[in-house]
Scaffold this motif. Structure first.
Motif, PDB file in Angstrom:
ATOM      1  N   GLY A  55       0.808  -1.206   0.000  1.00 30.94           N
ATOM      2  CA  GLY A  55       0.000   0.000   0.000  1.00 30.94           C
ATOM      3  C   GLY A  55       0.845   1.262   0.000  1.00 30.94           C
ATOM      4  N   ALA A  56       0.259   2.339  -0.484  1.00 33.53           N
ATOM      5  CA  ALA A  56       0.926   3.643  -0.490  1.00 33.53           C
ATOM      6  C   ALA A  56       0.715   4.332   0.848  1.00 33.53           C
ATOM      7  CB  ALA A  56       0.390   4.504  -1.616  1.00 33.53           C
ATOM      8  N   ALA A  57       1.755   5.002   1.315  1.00 33.53           N
ATOM      9  CA  ALA A  57       1.689   5.729   2.582  1.00 33.53           C
ATOM     10  C   ALA A  57       1.619   7.221   2.317  1.00 33.53           C
ATOM     11  CB  ALA A  57       2.910   5.408   3.439  1.00 33.53           C
ATOM     12  N   GLU A  58       0.975   7.949   3.209  1.00 28.66           N
ATOM     13  CA  GLU A  58       0.884   9.398   3.067  1.00 28.66           C
ATOM     14  C   GLU A  58       2.190  10.078   3.460  1.00 28.66           C
ATOM     15  OE1 GLU A  58      -1.494  11.176   1.791  1.00 28.66           O
ATOM     16  OE2 GLU A  58      -2.753   9.430   1.390  1.00 28.66           O
ATOM     17  N   GLY A  59       2.816   9.635   4.527  1.00 23.19           N
ATOM     18  CA  GLY A  59       4.045  10.254   5.012  1.00 23.19           C
ATOM     19  C   GLY A  59       5.238   9.355   4.790  1.00 23.19           C
ATOM     20  N   ALA A  60       6.003   9.145   5.873  1.00 25.33           N
ATOM     21  CA  ALA A  60       7.185   8.296   5.784  1.00 25.33           C
ATOM     22  C   ALA A  60       6.767   6.869   5.448  1.00 25.33           C
ATOM     23  CB  ALA A  60       7.955   8.342   7.096  1.00 25.33           C
ATOM     24  N   ALA A  61       7.611   6.199   4.695  1.00 25.89           N
ATOM     25  CA  ALA A  61       7.297   4.842   4.275  1.00 25.89           C
ATOM     26  C   ALA A  61       8.556   3.991   4.297  1.00 25.89           C
ATOM     27  CB  ALA A  61       6.686   4.844   2.876  1.00 25.89           C
ATOM     28  N   ASP A  62       8.360   2.674   4.206  1.00 26.13           N
ATOM     29  CA  ASP A  62       9.494   1.753   4.180  1.00 26.13           C
ATOM     30  C   ASP A  62      10.275   1.876   2.872  1.00 26.13           C
ATOM     31  OD1 ASP A  62       8.653   0.522   6.664  1.00 26.13           O
ATOM     32  OD2 ASP A  62       7.063  -0.420   5.485  1.00 26.13           O
ATOM     33  N   VAL A  63       9.543   2.090   1.772  1.00 25.34           N
ATOM     34  CA  VAL A  63      10.153   2.188   0.443  1.00 25.34           C
ATOM     35  C   VAL A  63       9.847   3.562  -0.127  1.00 25.34           C
ATOM     36  CG1 VAL A  63      10.291   1.201  -1.871  1.00 25.34           C
ATOM     37  CG2 VAL A  63       9.872  -0.301   0.104  1.00 25.34           C
ATOM     38  N   GLU A  64      10.888   4.351  -0.370  1.00 25.14           N
ATOM     39  CA  GLU A  64      10.737   5.709  -0.897  1.00 25.14           C
ATOM     40  C   GLU A  64      11.160   5.722  -2.367  1.00 25.14           C
ATOM     41  OE1 GLU A  64       9.782   8.570   0.560  1.00 25.14           O
ATOM     42  OE2 GLU A  64       9.547   7.921   2.646  1.00 25.14           O
ATOM     43  N   LEU A  65      10.293   6.256  -3.216  1.00 28.90           N
ATOM     44  CA  LEU A  65      10.567   6.352  -4.651  1.00 28.90           C
ATOM     45  C   LEU A  65      10.403   7.807  -5.056  1.00 28.90           C
ATOM     46  CD1 LEU A  65       8.346   3.333  -5.824  1.00 28.90           C
ATOM     47  CD2 LEU A  65      10.769   3.266  -5.213  1.00 28.90           C
ATOM     48  N   ARG A  66      11.473   8.456  -5.444  1.00 32.28           N
ATOM     49  CA  ARG A  66      11.349   9.884  -5.723  1.00 32.28           C
ATOM     50  C   ARG A  66      12.289  10.336  -6.838  1.00 32.28           C
ATOM     51  NH1 ARG A  66      13.548   9.852  -0.266  1.00 32.28           N
ATOM     52  NH2 ARG A  66      15.783  10.369  -0.292  1.00 32.28           N
ATOM     53  N   VAL A  67      11.875  11.399  -7.501  1.00 36.62           N
ATOM     54  CA  VAL A  67      12.705  12.055  -8.507  1.00 36.62           C
ATOM     55  C   VAL A  67      13.559  13.109  -7.807  1.00 36.62           C
ATOM     56  CG1 VAL A  67      12.720  13.526 -10.557  1.00 36.62           C
ATOM     57  CG2 VAL A  67      11.065  11.650 -10.371  1.00 36.62           C
ATOM     58  N   THR A  68      14.868  13.019  -8.035  1.00 41.45           N
ATOM     59  CA  THR A  68      15.812  13.979  -7.472  1.00 41.45           C
ATOM     60  C   THR A  68      16.627  14.553  -8.623  1.00 41.45           C
ATOM     61  OG1 THR A  68      15.958  12.709  -5.414  1.00 41.45           O
ATOM     62  CG2 THR A  68      17.681  14.338  -5.817  1.00 41.45           C
ATOM     63  N   PRO A  69      16.271  15.719  -9.138  1.00 39.16           N
ATOM     64  CA  PRO A  69      16.932  16.264 -10.327  1.00 39.16           C
ATOM     65  C   PRO A  69      18.429  16.473 -10.114  1.00 39.16           C
ATOM     66  CG  PRO A  69      14.900  17.455  -9.846  1.00 39.16           C
ATOM     67  CD  PRO A  69      15.180  16.586  -8.656  1.00 39.16           C
ATOM     68  N   GLY A  70      19.145  16.429 -11.240  1.00 44.13           N
ATOM     69  CA  GLY A  70      20.562  16.755 -11.178  1.00 44.13           C
ATOM     70  C   GLY A  70      21.482  15.706 -11.753  1.00 44.13           C
ATOM     71  N   GLY A  71      21.015  14.497 -11.911  1.00 51.47           N
ATOM     72  CA  GLY A  71      21.868  13.440 -12.432  1.00 51.47           C
ATOM     73  C   GLY A  71      21.805  13.338 -13.943  1.00 51.47           C
ATOM     74  N   ALA A  72      22.515  12.347 -14.479  1.00 53.91           N
ATOM     75  CA  ALA A  72      22.530  12.111 -15.923  1.00 53.91           C
ATOM     76  C   ALA A  72      21.155  11.637 -16.393  1.00 53.91           C
ATOM     77  CB  ALA A  72      23.579  11.053 -16.263  1.00 53.91           C
ATOM     78  N   PRO A  73      20.818  11.889 -17.652  1.00 55.78           N
ATOM     79  CA  PRO A  73      19.522  11.428 -18.176  1.00 55.78           C
ATOM     80  C   PRO A  73      19.336   9.928 -17.965  1.00 55.78           C
ATOM     81  CG  PRO A  73      20.569  12.906 -19.737  1.00 55.78           C
ATOM     82  CD  PRO A  73      21.587  12.648 -18.660  1.00 55.78           C
ATOM     83  N   GLU A  74      18.154   9.564 -17.484  1.00 60.24           N
ATOM     84  CA  GLU A  74      17.741   8.170 -17.277  1.00 60.24           C
ATOM     85  C   GLU A  74      18.496   7.468 -16.145  1.00 60.24           C
ATOM     86  OE1 GLU A  74      16.127   6.452 -21.397  1.00 60.24           O
ATOM     87  OE2 GLU A  74      18.255   6.967 -21.518  1.00 60.24           O
ATOM     88  N   SER A  75      19.276   8.204 -15.379  1.00 58.72           N
ATOM     89  CA  SER A  75      20.049   7.590 -14.299  1.00 58.72           C
ATOM     90  C   SER A  75      19.188   7.379 -13.057  1.00 58.72           C
ATOM     91  CB  SER A  75      21.257   8.456 -13.949  1.00 58.72           C
ATOM     92  OG  SER A  75      20.843   9.710 -13.432  1.00 58.72           O
ATOM     93  N   TYR A  76      19.646   6.476 -12.187  1.00 56.36           N
ATOM     94  CA  TYR A  76      18.957   6.215 -10.933  1.00 56.36           C
ATOM     95  C   TYR A  76      19.949   5.703  -9.898  1.00 56.36           C
ATOM     96  CZ  TYR A  76      19.187   1.228 -12.064  1.00 56.36           C
ATOM     97  OH  TYR A  76      19.643  -0.044 -12.365  1.00 56.36           O
ATOM     98  N   ARG A  77      19.495   5.701  -8.638  1.00 56.33           N
ATOM     99  CA  ARG A  77      20.278   5.123  -7.546  1.00 56.33           C
ATOM    100  C   ARG A  77      19.334   4.319  -6.656  1.00 56.33           C
ATOM    101  NH1 ARG A  77      25.045   5.165  -4.798  1.00 56.33           N
ATOM    102  NH2 ARG A  77      24.882   4.813  -2.534  1.00 56.33           N
ATOM    103  N   ILE A  78      19.830   3.187  -6.193  1.00 51.27           N
ATOM    104  CA  ILE A  78      19.097   2.336  -5.254  1.00 51.27           C
ATOM    105  C   ILE A  78      19.955   2.121  -4.016  1.00 51.27           C
ATOM    106  CG2 ILE A  78      18.190   0.006  -4.835  1.00 51.27           C
ATOM    107  CD1 ILE A  78      17.480  -0.177  -7.780  1.00 51.27           C
TER     108      ILE A  78
END
Length: 507
Positions: A55-78
């Motif tokens: 389920g989705a949480a309103e506040g803090a959650a166990d798994v956070e998925l977010r866009v953080t601008p500034g990296g290379a195109p299509e890049s990600y971090r886990i």
């Protein structure tokens, strides 16, 4: 950390380090938060793989998925730790790819499921990573195309090239030329049923692809591969030229010789041509690509240009010059198969698509390099490696063998993009594209069988570090990593070929 002890990820990431802590355990109480599209995509993967509904949480959650601008195109971090999981992407596409990787990390943990402690930093090697689906030789409905989009996107591919027209049929409805689907869409190879996409169908495919961060590249093949055009507009098409090559193909595969005005359901190529010196031909080209431009938000329009065996070299040059200019004037980037590189005055923005062998034969490498010398770039689709319609060495009867086939999974993997076309720097390579022609591929199940697992090899060539730049970029590593994905693919409904080259995981 030695490669053998790392979690299995395909395509291989730029950087992956196993953590020292305990894994993150998934359960029905695990909560998700962050980008709505990313959380929905992850929840769907987790449900299919584990049966758990997160389920989705309103506040803090166990798994956070977010866009953080500034990296290379299509890049990600886990970052996965015992207490939390954080996935960030420089843009929405990067976050989506991070979610796909996270789904691959899910593993059985006793009676439950967990994610290993790990840190991954990842970004693509090439900007263009495509799958071509031929819907002209056999028609594949919208739902099958969407299935291809889902599967390709899960391996971080970002372009779907639709081969919409060929000698057998025309598959896209156009208001400016309604006769094309009315008179030329009913056939398929072997006499199988045909079909076409309405404009709404095509827009639906484009929208669906965009939701998976993929563009659609429509191909209208010309001046050859145009027998179907002659069914609708006989005044634009030359009479079929039935030479020795055609007769050899008929002898090998059967079928009737092509006849003007009669639908063609055989497998021969090279017998058809548009009329190069008729102005009405270029009016037709302008209508077709003008209407496609309005429906295609992506930057590319593909005009084919391959196997024009019945068109003289001078006429071919004239046609390619004029058609590439028409597309460029529409504000799109023209794309053509590598034969078009022979044209001296091709539009300088044109991208060449190389479909020769890993070691170029004849002048195929020179024609491909000409696009780069002219100011364009290259997409690599070496037929003897990543033409997904080639037979497997052992497996189903599906497929052909002309591209030095059968093609093993190992051969699909063991090539290096920067080494294919001599004299072309890596900076001029836009990317790679796996191609699935459909002379023998009739159903969505057939697509799965022929594409998987070899499409994963193509995906790794497009996304991952160069051969030699990562300890993961070896056949020995890949076969283990792709084998670990078998349970995930099964859970996602992908009917892959269980090649005996791969040590497939049981769960």
């Amino acid at each position: 950390m030695h490669a053998a002890s790392l979690p299995a990820v395909v395509p291989a990431p730029s950087s992956i380090e196993a953590g020292s802590g305990a894994p993150f355990r998934l359960s029905e109480t695990t909560s998700l938060a962050g980008d709505a599209d990313a959380t929905a995509a992850l929840a769907a993967i987790v449900l299919a793989r584990t049966g758990l509904s997160l389920g989705a949480a309103e506040g803090a959650a166990d798994v956070e998925l977010r866009v953080t601008p500034g990296g290379a195109p299509e890049s990600y971090r886990i970052d996965v730790a015992e207490a939390s999981v954080v996935v960030t992407g420089a843009h929405a596409a990067g976050l989506f790819y991070g979610v796909q990787t996270l789904g691959q990390l899910i593993a059985r943990d006793g009676a439950g499921w967990s994610l290993p402690a790990v840190s991954i930093d990842d970004a693509p090697r090439f900007a263009y990573r495509g799958l071509m689906l031929d819907v002209a030789r056999h028609f594949h409905p919208v739902e099958a195309v969407k299935g291809c989009i889902d599967r390709a996107a899960s391996l971080k591919m970002n372009a779907l090239h639709l081969h919409l027209t060929d000698d057998q049929a025309w598959r896209i409805q156009l208001d400016s030329r309604p006769e094309l689907v009315e008179r030329a869409s009913a056939a398929s190879v072997g006499g199988d049923p045909g079909g076409f996409y309405t404009k709404d169908d095509y827009r639906d495919i484009v929208r669906y692809a965009a939701s998976r961060h993929m563009i659609v590249v429509p191909e209208i093949d010309m001046p050859g591969h145009t027998h179907a055009v002659g069914l609708a507009y006989p005044e634009l098409a030359e009479e079929p030229v039935v030479g020795d090559h055609i007769l050899e193909t008929l002898a090998e595969y059967g079928g009737d010789a092509p006849v003007a005005g009669v639908p063609y359901d055989g497998m021969a190529v090279g017998f058809s041509s548009l009329k190069i010196h008729e102005e009405a031909t270029y009016d037709f080209v302008a209508d077709v690509f003008g209407e496609l431009t309005a429906m295609t938000p992506g930057p590319y329009l593909h005009f084919g240009g391959d196997e024009s065996l019945s068109t003289s070299a001078a006429d071919f040059d004239e046609f390619v010059t004029r058609v590439s200019a028409i597309i460029a004037d529409l504000g799109k980037t023209p794309v053509a198969w590598h034969e078009a590189g022979a044209a001296k005055d091709i539009a300088d923005t044109t991208i060449g698509q190389y479909w020769g062998f890993v070691r170029p034969q004849g002048d195929s490498g020179e024609k491909a390099r000409a696009f780069v010398d002219n100011g364009g770039g290259l997409i690599l689709s070496p037929a003897d490696a990543i033409y997904l319609d080639m037979k497997y060495p052992s497996g189903p009867a599906l497929g052909l063998t002309w591209a030095d086939g059968p093609t093993s999974v190992e051969r699909a993997y063991s090539w290096e993009p920067s080494d294919v076309v001599p004299g072309v720097d890596e900076a001029a390579i836009l990317g790679i594209e796996a191609a699935l022609w459909t002379e023998t591929v009739c159903t969505a199940a057939d697509i799965d069988t022929m594409a998987f697992p070899r499409i994963a090899a193509a995906a790794e060539a497009g996304w991952s570090p160069a051969t030699g730049d990562s300890e993961l970029r070896t056949w020995a590593s890949f076969r283990e990593r792709v084998g670990a994905l078998g349970p995930l693919w099964t859970a996602m409904g992908i009917g892959f070929h269980p090649s005996d080259e791969i040590p497939w995981a049981a769960e």
